[in-house]
Design an enzyme around this catalytic site. Structure first.
Site, PDB file in Angstrom:
ATOM      1  N   ARG A   1       0.816  -1.221   0.000  1.00 39.41           N
ATOM      2  CA  ARG A   1       0.000   0.000   0.000  1.00 39.41           C
ATOM      3  C   ARG A   1       0.850   1.273   0.000  1.00 39.41           C
ATOM      4  NH1 ARG A   1      -5.211  -1.628   1.934  1.00 39.41           N
ATOM      5  NH2 ARG A   1      -5.690   0.532   2.417  1.00 39.41           N
TER       6      ARG A   1
ATOM      7  N   TRP B   1       2.527   5.903   1.772  1.00 38.38           N
ATOM      8  CA  TRP B   1       2.620   6.408   0.406  1.00 38.38           C
ATOM      9  C   TRP B   1       2.341   7.900   0.535  1.00 38.38           C
ATOM     10  CZ3 TRP B   1      -0.391   9.001  -3.208  1.00 38.38           C
ATOM     11  CH2 TRP B   1       0.132   9.020  -4.514  1.00 38.38           C
TER      12      TRP B   1
ATOM     13  N   ASN C   1      -4.533   6.562   7.371  1.00 39.53           N
ATOM     14  CA  ASN C   1      -4.581   6.319   5.937  1.00 39.53           C
ATOM     15  C   ASN C   1      -5.728   7.157   5.391  1.00 39.53           C
ATOM     16  OD1 ASN C   1      -4.706   5.225   3.322  1.00 39.53           O
ATOM     17  ND2 ASN C   1      -6.055   3.578   3.992  1.00 39.53           N
ATOM     18  N   GLY C   2      -5.449   7.988   4.392  1.00 40.77           N
ATOM     19  CA  GLY C   2      -6.506   8.832   3.830  1.00 40.77           C
ATOM     20  C   GLY C   2      -5.990  10.233   3.617  1.00 40.77           C
TER      21      GLY C   2
ATOM     22  N   GLU D   1      -1.966  -1.264 -22.536  1.00 42.14           N
ATOM     23  CA  GLU D   1      -1.544  -1.953 -21.305  1.00 42.14           C
ATOM     24  C   GLU D   1      -0.035  -2.232 -21.340  1.00 42.14           C
ATOM     25  OE1 GLU D   1      -2.511  -2.341 -18.463  1.00 42.14           O
ATOM     26  OE2 GLU D   1      -1.471  -4.084 -17.669  1.00 42.14           O
TER      27      GLU D   1
ATOM     28  N   GLU E   1       5.732   2.125 -16.134  1.00 41.49           N
ATOM     29  CA  GLU E   1       5.626   2.154 -14.676  1.00 41.49           C
ATOM     30  C   GLU E   1       6.782   1.455 -13.965  1.00 41.49           C
ATOM     31  OE1 GLU E   1       2.165   0.351 -12.756  1.00 41.49           O
ATOM     32  OE2 GLU E   1       1.958  -1.088 -14.372  1.00 41.49           O
TER      33      GLU E   1
HETATM   34  C1  G6P Z   1      -2.701   1.206  -8.977  1.00 40.64           C
HETATM   35  C2  G6P Z   1      -1.896  -0.024  -9.332  1.00 40.64           C
HETATM   36  C3  G6P Z   1      -2.319  -0.542 -10.702  1.00 40.64           C
HETATM   37  C4  G6P Z   1      -3.801  -0.796 -10.741  1.00 40.64           C
HETATM   38  C5  G6P Z   1      -4.590   0.453 -10.328  1.00 40.64           C
HETATM   39  C6  G6P Z   1      -6.053   0.128 -10.108  1.00 40.64           C
HETATM   40  O1  G6P Z   1      -2.354   2.262  -9.791  1.00 40.64           O
HETATM   41  O2  G6P Z   1      -0.524   0.282  -9.331  1.00 40.64           O
HETATM   42  O3  G6P Z   1      -1.637  -1.746 -10.963  1.00 40.64           O
HETATM   43  O4  G6P Z   1      -4.186  -1.175 -12.010  1.00 40.64           O
HETATM   44  O5  G6P Z   1      -4.107   0.948  -9.086  1.00 40.64           O
HETATM   45  O6  G6P Z   1      -6.143  -0.775  -9.043  1.00 40.64           O
HETATM   46  P1  G6P Z   1      -7.325  -1.762  -8.802  1.00 40.64           P
HETATM   47  O7  G6P Z   1      -6.979  -2.460  -7.519  1.00 40.64           O
HETATM   48  O8  G6P Z   1      -8.552  -0.919  -8.686  1.00 40.64           O
HETATM   49  O9  G6P Z   1      -7.395  -2.685  -9.950  1.00 40.64           O
END
Ligand code: G6P
Length: 568
Positions: free
Chosen positions: A26, A71, A97-98, A445, A452
């Site tokens: 996270r 983060w 968190n938030g 993709e 990334e």
């Molecule tokens: C973040 C992750 C991505 C993911 C996105 C959406 O940016 O790094 O890998 O696709 O969130 O996440 P989710 O859990 O909603 O698929």
């Protein structure tokens, strides 16, 4: 994003560190813990990850610990900004968190010297300024806070209070004590409770009392929550590599579940079902784009939206539409907010998620799970393939088509991108991914994966659009990766590649057709059309992974990113 964890009972330091290790997905900008010892609160923080925190807390023995893995949202990545955060008197400490959206406004009314740039320090001082017991203080401060939060507050007297709004927080009780965490996977204890929005709890001598936003005691039942998400045992050097190799197992598991369990028939469809709207972020948005094509191919109008746009957009919501929210984690703030918006209008909502008991599942009317197992690497790989596959299977079910067989899935090759081409691509500073139709979506993709984790500037574009602008960027410092699995448009793609070639652009083609043999060709096997987005993305995921490794980056921990994005 950020993970919070607390343990109140025997071996608290170890339990919190174990929890933080699981929560590191996270955010990993910094981490820290705070504990009560000798009648005061102490803390240990580091910018070097949970393993370093474990070393720094060796030999520490205490029964009240709260921890955090960060983060960064407010304030740079520094030790001062690392959690836990103290109130001015040092009598309270908090992990959070938030985002406190109105933190600037609140800060103006708190007359102290702030040591950090965080909104959390504002929040904990706001709590301190309130009157009454700690639970009363937390509840009334929370009323003044705008935005989502999950918090654990610890006082120097050993009082513990927690609460949450729009971001997850769970508690569990076991023989040794009470555990609190942002994620069920990091809980230690058998009986699990999920805190609802604007609900609070206090913990005293292993006893938990629950409160609503008015401070009234409420009774909460413990829930049966599945913690077992299997695999991702890291059998290779990195999680990302292990997870790509788990793709086939994940697809087979998903197919078997859908065949053996009554999953599709339980999905609540709109009365005069006419169209589908898919909403998601990041990689899940890309799988939604592919999914929309599957629905269109069976005559159902479909569109995909980025959640952060959808939630503030002008989309006209309609009763004949099924709204599908796609998310690996089921925790992404924008996706959840979008789902709440639609649910509030009492329209049909479906959560396509990979995490049992996630928040999104609770918000939506129906759930379509994928069975990719736990995904740890920030860059989503096997979960993406499962999302694409699930969306196909659902469309096939709606159209009354036969589902594919396990035998077919077993044949999908987990093809590495050839080493020579990987080395070639790693040298370039610009990489273009091009394709048409579904291949264009795969290009999107592939480009996201590459940028990334390898930090190479990459753009994906429908190849027919190149000459309307992007072609101007093609020169000797760039390389083009073209994807071709769509028979209908392969000649069209070829013309676009000729245009690039004429301008001296270097090209690598990933294709199931021999037509491109005069190019630097990476040949893939031909499968049924619906499987091609999966068959073709696997080598491109490997490409991103190997380029990142080649450039000396850890693919599991890309800079500035986190796996779960719980802030907007
Ligand atoms: C973040 C992750 C991505 C993911 C996105 C959406 O940016 O790094 O890998 O696709 O969130 O996440 P989710 O859990 O909603 O698929």
């Amino acid at each position: 994003m950020c993970g919070i964890c607390g343990y109140f009972g025997a071996e608290a330091v170890k339990k919190v560190c174990d929890g933080l290790k699981i929560l590191e997905y996270r955010g990993y900008d910094s981490c820290g813990l705070a504990y009560v010892g000798d009648g005061k609160i102490n803390s240990i923080k580091t910018l070097d990850g949970v393993d370093e925190l474990i070393k720094k807390s060796e030999g520490l023995s205490t029964e009240m610990v709260i921890g955090h893995t960060r983060w960064a949202t407010h304030g740079a990545v520094t030790l001062n900004n690392a959690h836990p955060h103290f109130s001015a008197s040092k009598k309270l400490v908090m992990v959070h968190n938030g985002i406190v959206e109105n933190f600037k406004e609140l800060k103006k009314n708190i007359d102290i010297d702030f040591y950090s740039a965080t909104d959390t320090e504002v929040f904990v001082n706001l709590i301190e300024k309130e009157s009454g017991s700690l639970i009363e203080k937390v509840i009334s401060a929370s009323k003044k806070v705008k935005g989502a939060f999950a918090i654990i507050v610890l006082s120097e007297r050993g009082e513990v209070v927690l609460g949450k709004r729009e971001t997850p927080l769970y508690l569990s009780t076991g023989e040794k004590g009470v555990c609190v965490s942002s994620d069920v996977l990091a809980l230690d204890g058998e009986k699990i409770y999920a805190l609802g929005d604007d609900e609070f709890a206090s913990i005293e001598n292993s006893k938990i009392l629950f409160f609503n936003k008015n401070g009234k005691k409420i009774v909460k039942k413990c829930e049966k929550i599945e913690k077992n998400m299997n695999f991702s045992q890291i059998s290779f050097k990195t999680h990302m590599e292990s997870e790509i190799f788990e793709t086939k197992t994940a697809l087979i598991k998903t197919l078997k579940k859908y065949k053996n369990e009554d999953i599709f028939s339980l999905i609540k469809l709109p009365k005069n079902f006419k169209s589908v709207v898919l909403v998601a972020c990041g990689t899940a948005y890309h799988s939604s784009l592919v999914g929309a094509e599957f629905f269109k191919s069976i005559g159902i109008d479909a569109r995909a939206y980025v959640a952060s746009e959808f939630r503030y957009g002008r989309e006209i919501l309609s009763e004949d539409t099924l709204y599908i929210f796609v998310s690996q984690s089921g925790e992404t703030a924008d996706t959840i907010a979008s789902a709440k918006l639609v649910r509030a209008r009492k329209l049909c909502t479906l959560a396509l998620t990979n995490t049992p008991n996630c928040l999104l599942n609770r918000v939506c009317k129906s759930v379509l799970p994928t069975f990719a197992g736990r995904e740890v690497a920030v860059a989503s790989t096997k979960a993406y393939c499962c999302q694409v596959f699930s969306l196909y299977l659902f469309s096939a079910y709606l159209a009354g088509k036969r589902l594919p067989t396990v035998q077919t899935l077993k044949k999908i090759p987990l093809l590495e991108f050839p080493r020579e081409q990987v080395e070639d691509i790693a040298k370039f500073e610009k990489v273009f991914f091009v394709g048409r139709e579904l291949d264009h979506l795969t290009a999107l993709e592939a480009s996201l994966k590459l940028k990334e984790i390898s930090y190479i500037n990459s753009v994906a574009i429908a190849s027919g659009e190149l000459k309307h602008g992007t072609l101007a960027l093609v020169d000797e410092t760039s390389i083009v990766v073209a994807i071709s699995t769509e028979k209908r448009v392969k000649e069209k793609l070829r013309s676009n590649l000729e245009e690039i070639k004429a301008r001296g652009g270097k090209i690598i083609v990933l294709s199931c057709f021999d037509d491109f043999a005069d190019y630097d060709l990476v040949k893939i096997e031909k499968f049924a059309d619906f499987l091609m987005p999966i068959v073709s993305i696997i080598p491109l995921q490997f490409l991103a992974l190997r380029v990142a490794e080649q450039r000396g980056f850890n693919p599991d921990r890309p800079r500035n990113l986190a796996k779960s994005v719980t802030v907007e």
